[in-house]
Design a protein around this motif. Sequence first.
Motif, PDB file in Angstrom:
ATOM      1  N   GLY A 158       6.410  11.742   1.712  1.00  0.00           N
ATOM      2  CA  GLY A 158       5.317  12.702   1.828  1.00  0.00           C
ATOM      3  C   GLY A 158       4.171  12.289   0.927  1.00  0.00           C
ATOM      4  N   ALA A 159       3.357  13.267   0.555  1.00  0.00           N
ATOM      5  CA  ALA A 159       2.169  13.002  -0.256  1.00  0.00           C
ATOM      6  C   ALA A 159       2.459  12.995  -1.755  1.00  0.00           C
ATOM      7  N   ALA A 160       3.699  13.312  -2.150  1.00  0.00           N
ATOM      8  CA  ALA A 160       4.038  13.357  -3.575  1.00  0.00           C
ATOM      9  C   ALA A 160       5.507  12.997  -3.765  1.00  0.00           C
ATOM     10  N   CYS A 161       5.833  12.576  -4.968  1.00  0.00           N
ATOM     11  CA  CYS A 161       7.227  12.307  -5.335  1.00  0.00           C
ATOM     12  C   CYS A 161       7.824  13.618  -5.869  1.00  0.00           C
ATOM     13  N   THR A 162       9.078  13.842  -5.575  1.00  0.00           N
ATOM     14  CA  THR A 162       9.712  15.091  -5.974  1.00  0.00           C
ATOM     15  C   THR A 162      10.698  14.936  -7.110  1.00  0.00           C
ATOM     16  N   GLY A 163      10.778  13.751  -7.753  1.00  0.00           N
ATOM     17  CA  GLY A 163      11.780  13.508  -8.793  1.00  0.00           C
ATOM     18  C   GLY A 163      11.417  13.847 -10.139  1.00  0.00           C
ATOM     19  N   LEU A 199      14.330   5.483 -13.077  1.00  0.00           N
ATOM     20  CA  LEU A 199      12.875   5.604 -12.906  1.00  0.00           C
ATOM     21  C   LEU A 199      12.480   6.873 -12.153  1.00  0.00           C
ATOM     22  N   HIS A 200      13.393   7.856 -12.038  1.00  0.00           N
ATOM     23  CA  HIS A 200      13.129   9.038 -11.207  1.00  0.00           C
ATOM     24  C   HIS A 200      11.907   9.846 -11.640  1.00  0.00           C
ATOM     25  N   GLU A 201      11.439   9.681 -12.865  1.00  0.00           N
ATOM     26  CA  GLU A 201      10.237  10.408 -13.318  1.00  0.00           C
ATOM     27  C   GLU A 201       8.948   9.631 -13.053  1.00  0.00           C
ATOM     28  N   PHE A 202       9.052   8.448 -12.480  1.00  0.00           N
ATOM     29  CA  PHE A 202       7.901   7.580 -12.270  1.00  0.00           C
ATOM     30  C   PHE A 202       7.445   7.607 -10.820  1.00  0.00           C
ATOM     31  N   SER A 203       6.146   7.437 -10.636  1.00  0.00           N
ATOM     32  CA  SER A 203       5.585   7.178  -9.307  1.00  0.00           C
ATOM     33  C   SER A 203       4.631   6.002  -9.435  1.00  0.00           C
ATOM     34  N   LEU A 204       4.457   5.293  -8.347  1.00  0.00           N
ATOM     35  CA  LEU A 204       3.617   4.107  -8.325  1.00  0.00           C
ATOM     36  C   LEU A 204       2.733   4.191  -7.094  1.00  0.00           C
ATOM     37  N   ASP A 228       0.822  -1.213   0.000  1.00  0.00           N
ATOM     38  CA  ASP A 228       0.000   0.000   0.000  1.00  0.00           C
ATOM     39  C   ASP A 228       0.853   1.258   0.000  1.00  0.00           C
ATOM     40  N   GLY A 229       0.371   2.281  -0.689  1.00  0.00           N
ATOM     41  CA  GLY A 229       0.994   3.590  -0.579  1.00  0.00           C
ATOM     42  C   GLY A 229       1.622   4.098  -1.854  1.00  0.00           C
ATOM     43  N   LEU A 230       2.338   5.198  -1.700  1.00  0.00           N
ATOM     44  CA  LEU A 230       2.997   5.865  -2.815  1.00  0.00           C
ATOM     45  C   LEU A 230       4.471   5.486  -2.831  1.00  0.00           C
ATOM     46  N   TRP A 231       4.952   5.093  -4.013  1.00  0.00           N
ATOM     47  CA  TRP A 231       6.346   4.706  -4.215  1.00  0.00           C
ATOM     48  C   TRP A 231       6.915   5.599  -5.317  1.00  0.00           C
ATOM     49  N   CYS A 232       8.135   6.098  -5.097  1.00  0.00           N
ATOM     50  CA  CYS A 232       8.779   7.024  -6.036  1.00  0.00           C
ATOM     51  C   CYS A 232       9.948   6.327  -6.721  1.00  0.00           C
ATOM     52  N   GLY A 233      10.006   6.451  -8.041  1.00  0.00           N
ATOM     53  CA  GLY A 233      11.094   5.852  -8.790  1.00  0.00           C
ATOM     54  C   GLY A 233      12.427   6.515  -8.471  1.00  0.00           C
ATOM     55  N   THR A 234      13.491   5.726  -8.494  1.00  0.00           N
ATOM     56  CA  THR A 234      14.842   6.241  -8.268  1.00  0.00           C
ATOM     57  C   THR A 234      15.684   5.938  -9.507  1.00  0.00           C
TER      58      THR A 234
END
Length: 121
Positions: free
Chosen positions: A116-121, A39-44, A30-36
């Motif tokens: 947080g509530a959003a990915c910053t990448g 994949l830095h432009e991706f969120s899941l 569950d939750g928000l995952w940020c690409g690294t």
Amino acid sequence: MALLLAVTALPTAQAETPSGGREAPVAAFDGLWCGTGLLHEFSLQLSQQQQDVQGTLVRRERRRELEGRVEGATLHTQATRHGSLVLERAGDKLRVTGGDGLLAMARGATFQRASGAACTG
């Protein structure tokens, strides 16, 4: 504090197999995952109901809906016209360990749990 102690004392949830035995615990995706990295432009964004997972993979303005199933610490997404993913959970990271189609090119890349509530990448 007492509530925290009571929650940590609860047994780990396990699913029963059709044969009546027990499976390994199911990891939480569950939750928000940020690409690294690549994949830095991706969120899941994932939503989990026991072993069933639904989610959205986002890159800029493109959104791809995903569905999958969890087995232990591994999430297998269903194939779409862009392929499928196999994600392995290790702590606050999801590593792409397999898949097919275009999505399989991300093998070895990771997603980090959002702070947080959003990915910053």
